[in-house]
Structure formats: structure tokens, C-alpha cells
Design an enzyme around this catalytic site. Structure first.
Site, PDB file in Angstrom:
ATOM      1  CG  HIS A  56      -1.860   1.149   1.257  1.00 36.48           C
ATOM      2  ND1 HIS A  56      -2.646   1.496   0.169  1.00 36.48           N
ATOM      3  CD2 HIS A  56      -2.146   2.064   2.223  1.00 36.48           C
ATOM      4  CE1 HIS A  56      -3.374   2.548   0.473  1.00 36.48           C
ATOM      5  NE2 HIS A  56      -3.090   2.923   1.716  1.00 36.48           N
ATOM      6  CG  HIS A 112      -3.368   6.459   2.599  1.00 29.41           C
ATOM      7  ND1 HIS A 112      -4.036   5.275   2.831  1.00 29.41           N
ATOM      8  CD2 HIS A 112      -3.536   7.193   3.734  1.00 29.41           C
ATOM      9  CE1 HIS A 112      -4.573   5.286   4.044  1.00 29.41           C
ATOM     10  NE2 HIS A 112      -4.283   6.447   4.611  1.00 29.41           N
ATOM     11  CB  CYS A 129      -2.746   2.942  -3.023  1.00 32.94           C
ATOM     12  SG  CYS A 129      -1.932   1.322  -3.068  1.00 32.94           S
TER      13      CYS A 129
END
Length: 255
Positions: A30, A42, A153
Site C-alpha cells: 500500500h 493515501h 494507491c
């Protein structure tokens, strides 16, 4: 900057850094942008909706939203149901994982040596103020519809750092992780049956070479269909609206 690991201590972080943390036995990571004061911006999808396919993959791929363990963070609260561009503390962003720094403007040799995708790019990062402006602007205005294949992401973080977008309908996004998976699949699929007659060392050399070439050609730093798009125009063209407190954009709420 090492070939073996991009791990970094939180004390070494600078505003504008692109950071990431591996999830689920290092299968994927991530990504986000560190903005200072212990906070990260994010791009996420709510827990249990990671792929948006409505299948078991939504439970298996749990990489974006901070999990709700019952002990709520004093700074972030419960973010497990949020989706879109959000702001979390470093601890919530990591969700128990380790902290890594994504590298920019690496040499072709270094890029190939880092066999795992989603850790570096040949593209150069823009100045810190430009990176932070994009991240904060998208926090308030959204980054379109989350898609694990071409708007995830890592795509978000790379755009914040470079301002680059892929301008073809065949785009696989800017994600190095997915590019490496695609390159690996392509290398195996392109290995003709005659390669099976090779000794194991020769077969490994052919497949690894094809994999490296595939990763290199798909990197946003060398692609010919990557163009710089101002963040204000990106938001206007994509039709995303200002985000609500729940993490969705007004445009998405009206749909």
C-alpha cells in the site's frame, strides 16, 4: 538506497516522500505520500471492497484501509470504512507493517536489479512543494474512481510525485506492482515450447530477461504515452467533486 531493501526509519522521512508498506505476506504493498507531522495522504478503498469484484478477492486483498482492531487511534479514529483519498497517521497507514521509501530517477541497471515491482521508477520526482500541492489538492477533490488495475494507491502516489498520467485507453495504470505481474505473465506466456528443451539455467535466463524488458518498457519513466497533467485540470476533466467527510466525492455521491 539499497538493492535489497528500501526500508526506512520514520525519523528519516521528509514531507513529499512516497512511502509504502507490504501487505499479506509481501504479496503487494500500500502506497502513500508523507506530508509531515506524522501524517500520510493515501488513496484507499473501504475494508472488504479492495478489488470491487464482489468476490473472495475483496477479503484476500486488504491493502488500503487501516483496519479497526478495537483500539481506535486518537488522531485518526476508525478509518476502516473510508474510501477515496484520506489522511492518516503513519501508524494507521502502516497497519502493523514496516515502512519503505519508494525511489525515483533510478538508473536502468538499478531498476532491473530491483526485480520486485512497485519499489522504484526511472521517472524523476518533482519538487517537494509540487508533490505536496497535488496530494493536498486531491485530498480535498478526490482522485476519481478506485480501480485496482489502473487507478490504485500506487498510481495515486506516483501521480503526486511526477504529475504523469498515461493517456491511452489501453493503459494498465502507473503501478509498478501490476506492471511486474503483467511482465511476469507475459514472459511465461511468450516462452515457446522449444524453451522447455533447454536446461533449467537457460530457461531461467530467457524468462528473467523477458521479464526485465517487460518491466522496463512499462515503467512510466520511459513510456511514450505518459504526459504531465496539472492536478486542477485532472480533477476538472475526470469530473470528480469535492470529497465528503465519509471519503466519497460529491460526484460519486450523486451517482
Amino acid at each position: 538506497m539499497g538493492v535489497l531493501s528500501n526500508m526506512i526509519d520514520e525519523k528519516e522521512l521528509k514531507p513529499g516522500d512516497h512511502i509504502y508498506s507490504w501487505r499479506t505476506a509481501y504479496l503487494y504493498a500500500h502506497h502513500g505520500i508523507y506530508v509531515g507531522d506524522g501524517m500520510v495522504i493515501h488513496y484507499t478503498r473501504a475494508a472488504g471492497q479492495e478489488t470491487g469484484t464482489g468476490t473472495f478477492l475483496d477479503r484476500l486483498l486488504f491493502s488500503s484501509s487501516p483496519s479497526n482492531t478495537g483500539n481506535l487511534c486518537e488522531r485518526c479514529g476508525d478509518q476502516s470504512e473510508l474510501h477515496g483519498v484520506i489522511r492518516s497517521c503513519v501508524n494507521c497507514f502502516l497497519d502493523g507493517g514496516h515502512l519503505y521509501l519508494f525511489h525515483y530517477a533510478v538508473s536502468p541497471a538499478f531498476f532491473v536489479a530491483k526485480a520486485r515491482g512497485g519499489t522504484c521508477t526511472l521517472a524523476a520526482s518533482d519538487a517537494q512543494d509540487a508533490v505536496l500541492h497535488r496530494a493536498n489538492y486531491l485530498l480535498n477533490n478526490g482522485f476519481g474512481t478506485y480501480n485496482i488495475f489502473n487507478n490504485n494507491c500506487e498510481d495515486f502516489a506516483i501521480y503526486c510525485k511526477t504529475g504523469l498520467l498515461i493517456k491511452t485507453s489501453f493503459s494498465g495504470g502507473r503501478s509498478g506492482q501490476l506492471s511486474s505481474f503483467a511482465a511476469g505473465f507475459g514472459a511465461l506466456a511468450s516462452s515457446h515450447l522449444r524453451f522447455l528443451a533447454m536446461n533449467p539455467a537457460g530457461l531461467a535466463l530467457v524468462v528473467s530477461s523477458m521479464y526485465s524488458v517487460g518491466r522496463y518498457l512499462s515503467d512510466i519513466g520511459v513510456r511514450g504515452d505518459a504526459f504531465k497533467i496539472p492536478v486542477e485540470r485532472l480533477v476538472t476533466q475526470s469530473g470528480v467533486g469535492r470529497q465528503t467527510e465519509e471519503g466519497t466525492t460529491e460526484a460519486e455521491t450523486q451517482q
